[in-house]
Design a protein around this motif. Structure first.
Motif, short mmCIF file in Angstrom:
data_model
loop_
_atom_site.label_atom_id
_atom_site.label_comp_id
_atom_site.label_asym_id
_atom_site.label_seq_id
_atom_site.Cartn_x
_atom_site.Cartn_y
_atom_site.Cartn_z
N ILE A 412 12.44 4.39 8.73
CA ILE A 412 13.28 5.70 8.52
C ILE A 412 14.98 5.53 8.74
CG2 ILE A 412 13.16 8.02 9.46
CD1 ILE A 412 10.35 7.04 8.54
N ALA A 413 15.26 5.37 7.46
CA ALA A 413 16.63 5.35 7.39
C ALA A 413 17.50 6.68 7.59
CB ALA A 413 17.12 4.74 6.09
N THR A 414 18.84 6.48 8.28
CA THR A 414 19.39 7.66 8.69
C THR A 414 20.91 7.63 8.13
OG1 THR A 414 20.13 6.75 11.01
CG2 THR A 414 17.98 8.41 10.84
N ASP A 415 21.75 8.72 8.26
CA ASP A 415 23.01 8.49 7.78
C ASP A 415 23.81 9.78 8.07
OD1 ASP A 415 23.03 10.54 5.37
OD2 ASP A 415 21.75 8.68 4.67
N LEU A 416 25.11 9.87 8.12
CA LEU A 416 25.74 10.80 8.59
C LEU A 416 25.68 11.97 7.58
CD1 LEU A 416 28.11 12.00 10.42
CD2 LEU A 416 29.69 11.11 8.86
N ASN A 417 25.24 11.95 6.43
CA ASN A 417 24.91 12.85 5.50
C ASN A 417 23.34 13.73 5.83
OD1 ASN A 417 27.45 12.93 3.93
ND2 ASN A 417 26.64 11.34 3.01
N GLU A 418 22.68 13.10 6.64
CA GLU A 418 21.32 13.43 6.96
C GLU A 418 21.30 15.08 7.47
OE1 GLU A 418 18.08 14.21 6.49
OE2 GLU A 418 18.13 11.97 6.59
N ARG A 419 20.71 16.07 6.84
CA ARG A 419 20.73 17.39 7.23
C ARG A 419 19.65 17.84 7.70
NH1 ARG A 419 25.44 16.52 7.48
NH2 ARG A 419 27.08 17.27 6.20
N ASP A 420 18.22 16.87 7.42
CA ASP A 420 16.98 17.50 7.84
C ASP A 420 16.21 16.14 8.31
OD1 ASP A 420 14.59 18.79 8.66
OD2 ASP A 420 14.85 20.23 6.89
N LEU A 421 16.51 15.62 9.30
CA LEU A 421 15.87 14.23 9.77
C LEU A 421 14.39 14.63 9.92
CD1 LEU A 421 15.91 11.47 10.45
CD2 LEU A 421 16.36 12.16 12.71
N THR A 422 13.93 15.82 10.22
CA THR A 422 12.78 16.14 10.57
C THR A 422 11.79 16.11 9.26
OG1 THR A 422 12.91 17.55 12.31
CG2 THR A 422 10.90 17.90 11.46
N ALA A 423 12.41 16.69 8.18
CA ALA A 423 11.85 16.56 6.78
C ALA A 423 11.84 15.32 6.21
CB ALA A 423 12.77 17.57 5.72
N THR A 424 12.90 14.61 6.44
CA THR A 424 12.79 13.08 5.87
C THR A 424 11.76 12.14 6.49
OG1 THR A 424 15.34 13.20 5.58
CG2 THR A 424 14.29 10.93 5.87
N LEU A 425 11.30 12.37 7.96
CA LEU A 425 10.32 11.78 8.49
C LEU A 425 8.99 12.20 7.86
CD1 LEU A 425 9.21 9.82 10.79
CD2 LEU A 425 9.39 11.72 12.34
N ALA A 426 8.87 13.44 7.84
CA ALA A 426 7.52 13.87 7.12
C ALA A 426 7.41 13.35 5.65
CB ALA A 426 7.81 15.45 6.88
N LEU A 427 8.41 13.25 4.95
CA LEU A 427 8.49 12.96 3.47
C LEU A 427 7.84 11.27 3.54
CD1 LEU A 427 8.70 13.51 0.54
CD2 LEU A 427 11.29 13.00 0.73
N GLU A 428 8.70 10.69 4.41
CA GLU A 428 8.45 9.07 4.58
C GLU A 428 6.85 8.74 4.88
OE1 GLU A 428 9.81 6.40 3.59
OE2 GLU A 428 11.79 7.51 3.05
N VAL A 429 6.50 9.44 5.65
CA VAL A 429 5.11 9.27 6.42
C VAL A 429 4.05 10.02 5.73
CG1 VAL A 429 3.84 8.97 8.55
CG2 VAL A 429 6.29 8.70 8.50
N LEU A 430 4.37 11.40 5.64
CA LEU A 430 2.95 12.19 5.25
C LEU A 430 3.36 12.52 3.63
CD1 LEU A 430 3.03 14.88 8.05
CD2 LEU A 430 1.68 12.71 7.60
N GLY A 431 4.33 12.11 3.07
CA GLY A 431 4.44 12.55 1.42
C GLY A 431 4.85 13.86 1.25
N THR A 432 5.22 14.94 2.34
CA THR A 432 5.86 16.22 2.28
C THR A 432 6.95 16.35 2.99
OG1 THR A 432 5.06 18.73 2.19
CG2 THR A 432 4.15 16.77 3.83
N ALA A 433 7.78 17.24 2.60
CA ALA A 433 8.94 17.47 3.50
C ALA A 433 8.65 18.83 4.03
CB ALA A 433 10.39 17.60 2.88
N ALA A 434 7.75 19.83 3.67
CA ALA A 434 7.36 20.93 4.13
C ALA A 434 7.10 21.21 5.88
CB ALA A 434 6.61 21.72 3.23
N VAL A 435 8.00 21.18 6.60
CA VAL A 435 7.75 21.26 8.17
C VAL A 435 8.46 22.44 8.60
CG1 VAL A 435 7.76 20.14 10.27
CG2 VAL A 435 7.69 18.77 8.42
N ALA A 436 7.57 23.78 8.71
CA ALA A 436 8.08 24.96 9.09
C ALA A 436 7.76 25.36 10.60
CB ALA A 436 7.62 26.01 8.29
N ALA A 437 8.55 25.78 11.32
CA ALA A 437 8.39 26.39 12.50
C ALA A 437 7.28 27.38 12.33
CB ALA A 437 9.77 26.71 13.32
#
Length: 615
Positions: A412-437
């Motif tokens: 899981i790569a991160t950078d200063l421009n990262e605006r939604d780390l939760t969505a990035t993690l979901a995309l990398e592992v689950l293949g979807t960035a849709a994580v809603a509260a």
């Protein structure tokens, strides 16, 4: 065989992580990695990734190597029925009358996948460029065969020992792997054949402990991880009466299908066993398995009306054999990711490897990950390399069939421009960035902090559910941003993710850096603190310097693996440590800055090569 796009398309669909791992092993240039995602970018309108991969594999002449790598993991590129897997040309040898066993048939759903793996881990043994027999990988670097297969070598060893001469000019042993590639090997243990057996006579009882006709060969690199290997039973299988048997061999030195037959054991003390599988020159040293596909012995040869096995129970507890097998088992510490003196050498990092070993051995432990922390935030050495260390350790510690089936690693790569780390993690592992509260804590309904906490909690549960459903452990490696900073939103998400991820039994977290953030998990300074932990936490792996003790650990592990000596004398290790660390800088005695690592690695490589007589 030449692989086709259709064959690859099917295996990519069903086993994409395994194909990616195969490409990593087949294309070893670190600056030119070959991955399926990268190949997808090369596809044309009328192509998919299977078309591109087929061209890459064929152009590289790697069809057999890829087929073998997949076969070692029980994956066949071609659907074969029972008639195709079994050797239909091998009629049962009728000379030795053995009663029909009960049950009398193999279970096809087990024999088929086993045949695929066995076709990968079997090999041929050459002495001075002539094929003399069969064998098989039984660990990362060890090949098991019959001692008489390497007769010329054993005669030369014993002649040299009698004369007190150097053993450097022995006949050359080569292991020809199942994909046709050849590797130099040396004999590290043997129990010779008795002269009586050359005439078909059982060895005398007085020779039962000295002449077993078994040998272990060792190749230089852990290629058994690629070809797969037969894991020997910790306790030899024992039985009496008749039993089904299959033999993994190269009759007449050629590739044939699986052969099946019967084996007879009259008493538990039998030193040789008769069997009914017809064999030819080149079959000697082939491994035999029972109906449960457990190893039971080594095919020795045929004399008069009999084909014979050396039973595993006659040599499994012999100290020289048992020690060699145990020494090549997965280790708790790696001095190199490739077991290669010319590769990347690891100095120290005992806490990192000990933590990984602990989590594998104690899956219910409160330790749920590792936090790689730096002494100074401007240090970058050793951070990203942690991901390669993680993958290398898992590959080294676990059977080839289990690395993909039971463990998955994610960077899981991160950078200063990262605006939604939760969505990035979901995309990398689950293949979807849709994580809603959940309703009630969504944007505009509550604070941003509450919303992000709920999203992190829900994602952690989704990751746990996915991992548990597949029977895997997910290893999540978080790289730090290049400037050590996250955006305010990403930082909040990061802290909430760390709160929830480590609470789930199938998730493990590795943090590289992030020292400036306050996170929830406990920090264990040593493994000894873990049992008393009141909640899950991370083991701290502090980097930024190395010590005399770190250098000593690395040297000891290397020399144990690479030299002829079982144990290097303490005085020799002390001298080598002094030579490696001579005139190096540090903030206190015997502690050296990470800026000295390259110099230390260069010296270690040179000294070990000289000591172990490696070119």
């Amino acid at each position: 065989m030449t692989l086709t796009a259709d064959q690859l398309r099917k295996v990519i669909t069903q086993h994409e992580p395994v194909v990616d791992l195969a490409l990593e092993q087949l294309f070893t240039e670190p600056d030119m990695p070959v991955k399926l995602d990268a190949l997808r970018m090369l596809t044309q309108d009328d192509q998919d990734v299977a078309d591109v991969l087929a061209k890459v594999i064929i152009q590289g002449g790697l069809s057999r190597s890829l087929e073998t790598f997949l076969g070692a993991r029980g994956i066949s590129l071609v659907d074969r029925d029972q008639d195709e897997v079994l050797d239909q040309n091998a009629a049962a040898f009728a000379g030795a009358e053995i009663a029909e066993p009960d049950p009398k048939d193999f279970e096809w759903d087990k024999l088929g996948p086993f045949a695929t793996r066995a076709a990968a881990f079997r090999c041929r043994i050459k002495v001075d460029d002539a094929i003399e027999g069969s064998g098989a990988f039984v660990s990362k670097r060890l090949v098991l065969t019959a001692a008489h297969v390497i007769d010329k070598v054993i005669v030369a060893i014993e002649s040299a020992q009698t004369a007190g001469a150097d053993e450097a000019n022995l006949p050359k042993i080569t292991v020809k792997a199942s994909d046709g590639k050849e590797y130099l090997a040396r004999c590290i243990w043997y129990s010779p054949v008795h002269e009586d057996e050359r005439n078909g006579i059982d060895p005398p009882e007085t020779a039962a402990n000295t002449h077993k006709d078994v040998a272990l060969l060792r190749v230089g690199l852990p290629i058994g991880l690629n070809y797969g290997f037969c894991q020997l039973p910790s306790v030899a299988v024992k039985w009496t009466g008749s039993r089904l048997m299959t033999l993994v061999h190269y009759p007449d030195g050629v590739v044939r299908g699986m052969t099946t037959g019967r084996v007879q054991r009259d008493t538990l003390t039998d030193r040789r066993l008769n069997h009914t599988i017809d064999t030819m020159g080149g079959s000697s040293g082939g491994l035999a398995f029972d109906r449960d596909l457990k190893f039971i012995g080594i095919h020795q040869g045929r004399w008069n009306a009999f084909r014979r096995l050396v039973p595993h129970s006659s040599f499994d507890a012999v100290p020289g054999f048992a020690n060699a097998i145990n020494d090549d088992q997965p280790r708790r510490y790696l001095w190199s990711l490739e077991d290669d003196v010319n590769g990347q050498i690891v100095i120290g990092r005992q806490n990192f490897f000990a933590g990984l070993a602990h989590m594998l051995e104690e899956p219910n432990s409160q330790m749920r990950g590792i936090w790689i922390r730096r002494r100074t935030f401007d240090q970058t050495t050793g951070l990203s390399f942690g991901f390669e260390m993680l993958r290398g350790f898992l590959k080294n510690r676990i059977l080839p069939t289990d690395v993909i089936n039971k463990h998955a690693t994610f960077l899981i790569a991160t950078d200063l421009n990262e605006r939604d780390l939760t969505a990035t993690l979901a995309l990398e592992v689950l293949g979807t960035a849709a994580v809603a509260a959940r309703p009630g804590v969504r944007a505009g309904e509550t604070s941003d902090v509450a919303q992000e906490r709920d999203r992190a909690m829900r994602l952690a549960q989704d990751l746990q559910d996915r991992a548990a459903q597949s029977g895997r452990t997910y290893w999540l490696f978080f790289e730090p941003p290049p400037d050590n900073k996250l955006s305010d939103t990403a930082r909040t998400q990061f802290e909430h993710l760390m709160e929830w991820l480590i609470t789930h039994p199938n998730l493990r977290v590795i943090l590289a850096g992030f020292e400036q953030y306050a996170i929830e998990p406990l920090k264990f300074e040593t493994i000894g603190e873990v049992p008393a932990g009141r909640k899950p936490g991370l083991l701290v792996d502090m980097i930024g310097q190395f010590t005399d003790a770190d250098v000593r650990v690395t040297l000891s592990a290397m020399l144990s693996d690479l030299s002829q000596e079982e144990n290097t004398a303490p005085a020799v290790l002390d001298d080598l440590v002094r030579r490696v660390t001579r005139d190096m800088s540090g903030d206190r005695p015997s502690h050296y800055s990470f800026v000295e690592l390259d110099r230390a690695v260069t010296r270690i490589r040179r000294f070990v090569k000289a000591f172990a007589e490696i070119d």
